[in-house]
Design a protein around this motif. Structure first.
Motif, PDB file in Angstrom:
ATOM      1  N   ALA A 161       0.838  -1.211   0.000  1.00  0.00           N
ATOM      2  CA  ALA A 161       0.000   0.000   0.000  1.00  0.00           C
ATOM      3  C   ALA A 161       0.870   1.257   0.000  1.00  0.00           C
ATOM      4  N   SER A 162       2.053   1.170  -0.594  1.00  0.00           N
ATOM      5  CA  SER A 162       3.026   2.273  -0.498  1.00  0.00           C
ATOM      6  C   SER A 162       2.519   3.601  -1.071  1.00  0.00           C
ATOM      7  N   LEU A 163       1.536   3.543  -1.957  1.00  0.00           N
ATOM      8  CA  LEU A 163       1.023   4.789  -2.558  1.00  0.00           C
ATOM      9  C   LEU A 163      -0.263   5.275  -1.869  1.00  0.00           C
ATOM     10  N   ILE A 164      -0.633   4.578  -0.825  1.00  0.00           N
ATOM     11  CA  ILE A 164      -1.916   4.909  -0.180  1.00  0.00           C
ATOM     12  C   ILE A 164      -1.659   5.565   1.175  1.00  0.00           C
ATOM     13  N   THR A 165      -2.063   6.807   1.309  1.00  0.00           N
ATOM     14  CA  THR A 165      -1.981   7.486   2.605  1.00  0.00           C
ATOM     15  C   THR A 165      -3.025   8.586   2.682  1.00  0.00           C
ATOM     16  N   GLY A 166      -3.494   8.847   3.891  1.00  0.00           N
ATOM     17  CA  GLY A 166      -4.447   9.939   4.105  1.00  0.00           C
ATOM     18  C   GLY A 166      -5.864   9.612   3.691  1.00  0.00           C
ATOM     19  N   THR A 167      -6.168   8.323   3.540  1.00  0.00           N
ATOM     20  CA  THR A 167      -7.503   7.977   3.079  1.00  0.00           C
ATOM     21  C   THR A 167      -8.200   7.019   4.057  1.00  0.00           C
ATOM     22  N   THR A 168      -9.512   6.937   3.872  1.00  0.00           N
ATOM     23  CA  THR A 168     -10.308   5.981   4.651  1.00  0.00           C
ATOM     24  C   THR A 168     -10.853   4.937   3.692  1.00  0.00           C
ATOM     25  N   VAL A 169     -10.536   3.703   3.975  1.00  0.00           N
ATOM     26  CA  VAL A 169     -10.985   2.602   3.115  1.00  0.00           C
ATOM     27  C   VAL A 169     -12.244   1.994   3.738  1.00  0.00           C
ATOM     28  N   ALA A 170     -13.312   1.969   2.963  1.00  0.00           N
ATOM     29  CA  ALA A 170     -14.551   1.370   3.457  1.00  0.00           C
ATOM     30  C   ALA A 170     -14.409  -0.155   3.456  1.00  0.00           C
ATOM     31  N   VAL A 171     -14.491  -0.736   4.649  1.00  0.00           N
ATOM     32  CA  VAL A 171     -14.447  -2.198   4.777  1.00  0.00           C
ATOM     33  C   VAL A 171     -15.791  -2.560   5.404  1.00  0.00           C
ATOM     34  N   ASP A 172     -16.842  -2.231   4.663  1.00  0.00           N
ATOM     35  CA  ASP A 172     -18.176  -2.172   5.263  1.00  0.00           C
ATOM     36  C   ASP A 172     -19.240  -2.958   4.498  1.00  0.00           C
ATOM     37  N   GLY A 173     -18.803  -3.870   3.622  1.00  0.00           N
ATOM     38  CA  GLY A 173     -19.785  -4.668   2.888  1.00  0.00           C
ATOM     39  C   GLY A 173     -20.709  -3.822   2.030  1.00  0.00           C
ATOM     40  N   GLY A 174     -20.251  -2.649   1.650  1.00  0.00           N
ATOM     41  CA  GLY A 174     -21.045  -1.793   0.766  1.00  0.00           C
ATOM     42  C   GLY A 174     -22.097  -0.967   1.484  1.00  0.00           C
ATOM     43  N   TYR A 175     -21.999  -0.863   2.813  1.00  0.00           N
ATOM     44  CA  TYR A 175     -22.999  -0.105   3.592  1.00  0.00           C
ATOM     45  C   TYR A 175     -23.161   1.312   3.065  1.00  0.00           C
ATOM     46  N   LEU A 176     -22.031   2.009   2.886  1.00  0.00           N
ATOM     47  CA  LEU A 176     -22.114   3.423   2.499  1.00  0.00           C
ATOM     48  C   LEU A 176     -22.440   3.613   1.021  1.00  0.00           C
ATOM     49  N   ALA A 177     -22.321   2.533   0.257  1.00  0.00           N
ATOM     50  CA  ALA A 177     -22.656   2.637  -1.168  1.00  0.00           C
ATOM     51  C   ALA A 177     -24.151   2.471  -1.388  1.00  0.00           C
ATOM     52  N   LEU A 178     -24.830   1.949  -0.392  1.00  0.00           N
ATOM     53  CA  LEU A 178     -26.256   1.656  -0.523  1.00  0.00           C
ATOM     54  C   LEU A 178     -27.084   2.904  -0.225  1.00  0.00           C
ATOM     55  N   GLY A 179     -28.014   3.217  -1.079  1.00  0.00           N
ATOM     56  CA  GLY A 179     -28.874   4.375  -0.853  1.00  0.00           C
ATOM     57  C   GLY A 179     -30.169   3.966  -0.178  1.00  0.00           C
ATOM     58  N   PRO A 180     -31.094   4.910  -0.044  1.00  0.00           N
ATOM     59  CA  PRO A 180     -32.374   4.625   0.608  1.00  0.00           C
ATOM     60  C   PRO A 180     -33.179   3.530  -0.099  1.00  0.00           C
ATOM     61  N   GLU A 181     -32.876   3.264  -1.368  1.00  0.00           N
ATOM     62  CA  GLU A 181     -33.617   2.208  -2.073  1.00  0.00           C
ATOM     63  C   GLU A 181     -33.255   0.815  -1.577  1.00  0.00           C
ATOM     64  N   GLY A 182     -32.168   0.736  -0.829  1.00  0.00           N
ATOM     65  CA  GLY A 182     -31.800  -0.537  -0.232  1.00  0.00           C
ATOM     66  C   GLY A 182     -31.405  -1.578  -1.249  1.00  0.00           C
ATOM     67  N   ARG A 183     -31.484  -2.843  -0.869  1.00  0.00           N
ATOM     68  CA  ARG A 183     -31.024  -3.920  -1.741  1.00  0.00           C
ATOM     69  C   ARG A 183     -32.139  -4.481  -2.612  1.00  0.00           C
ATOM     70  N   GLY A 184     -33.377  -4.355  -2.115  1.00  0.00           N
ATOM     71  CA  GLY A 184     -34.435  -5.133  -2.745  1.00  0.00           C
ATOM     72  C   GLY A 184     -35.314  -4.391  -3.721  1.00  0.00           C
ATOM     73  N   LEU A 185     -35.318  -3.053  -3.643  1.00  0.00           N
ATOM     74  CA  LEU A 185     -36.287  -2.290  -4.416  1.00  0.00           C
ATOM     75  C   LEU A 185     -35.934  -2.289  -5.898  1.00  0.00           C
ATOM     76  N   SER A 186     -36.805  -2.850  -6.712  1.00  0.00           N
ATOM     77  CA  SER A 186     -36.569  -2.862  -8.148  1.00  0.00           C
ATOM     78  C   SER A 186     -37.540  -1.899  -8.805  1.00  0.00           C
ATOM     79  N   LEU A 187     -37.009  -0.808  -9.351  1.00  0.00           N
ATOM     80  CA  LEU A 187     -37.861   0.215  -9.947  1.00  0.00           C
ATOM     81  C   LEU A 187     -38.659  -0.343 -11.116  1.00  0.00           C
ATOM     82  N   THR A 188     -38.038  -1.258 -11.872  1.00  0.00           N
ATOM     83  CA  THR A 188     -38.738  -1.787 -13.045  1.00  0.00           C
ATOM     84  C   THR A 188     -39.979  -2.579 -12.624  1.00  0.00           C
ATOM     85  N   GLU A 189     -39.901  -3.217 -11.449  1.00  0.00           N
ATOM     86  CA  GLU A 189     -41.086  -3.948 -10.968  1.00  0.00           C
ATOM     87  C   GLU A 189     -42.169  -2.995 -10.490  1.00  0.00           C
ATOM     88  N   LEU A 190     -41.735  -1.849  -9.907  1.00  0.00           N
ATOM     89  CA  LEU A 190     -42.698  -0.901  -9.344  1.00  0.00           C
ATOM     90  C   LEU A 190     -43.399  -0.080 -10.418  1.00  0.00           C
TER      91      LEU A 190
END
Ligand SMILES: NC(=O)c1ccc[n+]([C@@H]2O[C@H](COP(=O)([O-])OP(=O)(O)OC[C@H]3O[C@@H](n4cnc5c(N)ncnc54)[C@H](O)[C@@H]3O)[C@@H](O)[C@H]2O)c1
Length: 261
Positions: free
Chosen positions: A231-260
């Protein structure tokens, strides 16, 4: 030769599941590891499991004299410090009702504890030509959570301090990064679900793209990478090790717009 062979690491909060997984992974990768924690029983047990390359030093990271003693004991036993992992934390938080004393206590441990360790380790890392620091933060530091004001604020602060430390320690060859965890199998979560991991997955699943709580070993993998020369080029950052928690929006995992629609 193992990646961390000849290297020495201090792991604060090493007495608990996540910190212990980091300590164990570092030892497996060849490092000598000093576990620093206030939990004397569990800390001693974890260090015993680490064998001859493990050492437990009972330490309150809220106490500068204790930190100085822990660093001195690390140097006396292993002769150097290459890696610092700041995982110790307390969960003091009464939300809107939190008195000044709670704010001070939580910042003293979660923020100043890690900062003081960086300050104490820095000259020794610098004298050796460098080192790596991995701080621990949380998804809680990026979002509003009902009834929680103090703990998330400490974690958000750690993200900013990580950037400041990275900049000012770069001249000493020290990289500083943070890992931001989502729900991870740990003592507090185990206590919440009475050790029923399937229940933890059921509750936390919808909050994570991966659909489950993280495993301490998975966190350790990320910490080891950030602490390694890979990781010699990596400094000053925060790495998300969160199973995609912060990438998920209010639509969550299950909401399919095409079905709605
Ligand atoms: N468990 C999760 O899902 C989760 C999520 C996000 C972030 N985190 C972070 O992971 C890290 C580990 O948390 P955890 O959930 O395993 O909690 P935990 O309570 O099991 O572990 C924290 C450890 O820190 C130690 N500690 C507390 N105060 C201390 C002090 N003054 N001096 C020295 N040691 C002290 C405790 O004894 C304990 O061993 C923390 O930094 C936490 O913020 C955890």
């Amino acid at each position: 030769m193992a990646e961390f062979s000849g290297k020495v690491a201090i792991v604060t909060g090493g007495a608990t599941l996540i910190g212990a997984a980091v300590a164990e992974s570092l030892v497996s990768a060849g490092a000598c590891v000093v576990v620093v924690d206030i939990d004397t029983d569990r800390g001693a047990r974890v260090a015993e499991g680490l064998g001859a390359r493990g050492l437990f030093i009972p330490t309150d990271v809220g106490d500068d004299a204790a930190i100085a003693a822990a660093v001195a004991a690390t140097l006396a036993r292993f002769g150097r410090i290459d890696v610092l992992v700041n995982a110790a934390a307390c969960y003091i938080d009464q939300g809107a009702a939190s008195p000044r004393a709670d704010w001070a206590a939580a910042f003293n441990v979660n923020v100043f504890g890690g900062v003081a360790l960086v300050q104490a380790c820095r000259p020794h890392m610098a004298a050796q030509g460098g080192g790596a620091v991995v701080n621990f933060t949380s998804v809680s530091g990026r979002i509003a959570q009902a009834g929680r004001w103090v703990y998330p604020a400490t974690k958000a602060t750690i993200e900013q301090v990580t950037r400041s430390q990275a900049l000012d320690l770069a001249g000493d060859g020290i990289r500083v990064n943070a890992v931001s965890l989502g729900w991870t199998w740990s003592a507090p979560i185990s206590a919440m679900v009475k050790a029923d991991r399937a229940k933890a997955d059921r509750i936390a699943g919808p909050l994570h793209i991966t659909g489950r709580v993280g495993d301490p070993k998975e966190v350790a993998e990320a910490v080891l990478f950030l602490a390694s020369p890979r990781a010699s080029l990596i400094t000053g950052t925060t790495v998300a090790v969160d199973g995609g928690y912060l990438a998920l929006g209010p639509e969550g995992r299950g909401l399919s717009l095409t079905e709605l629609l």
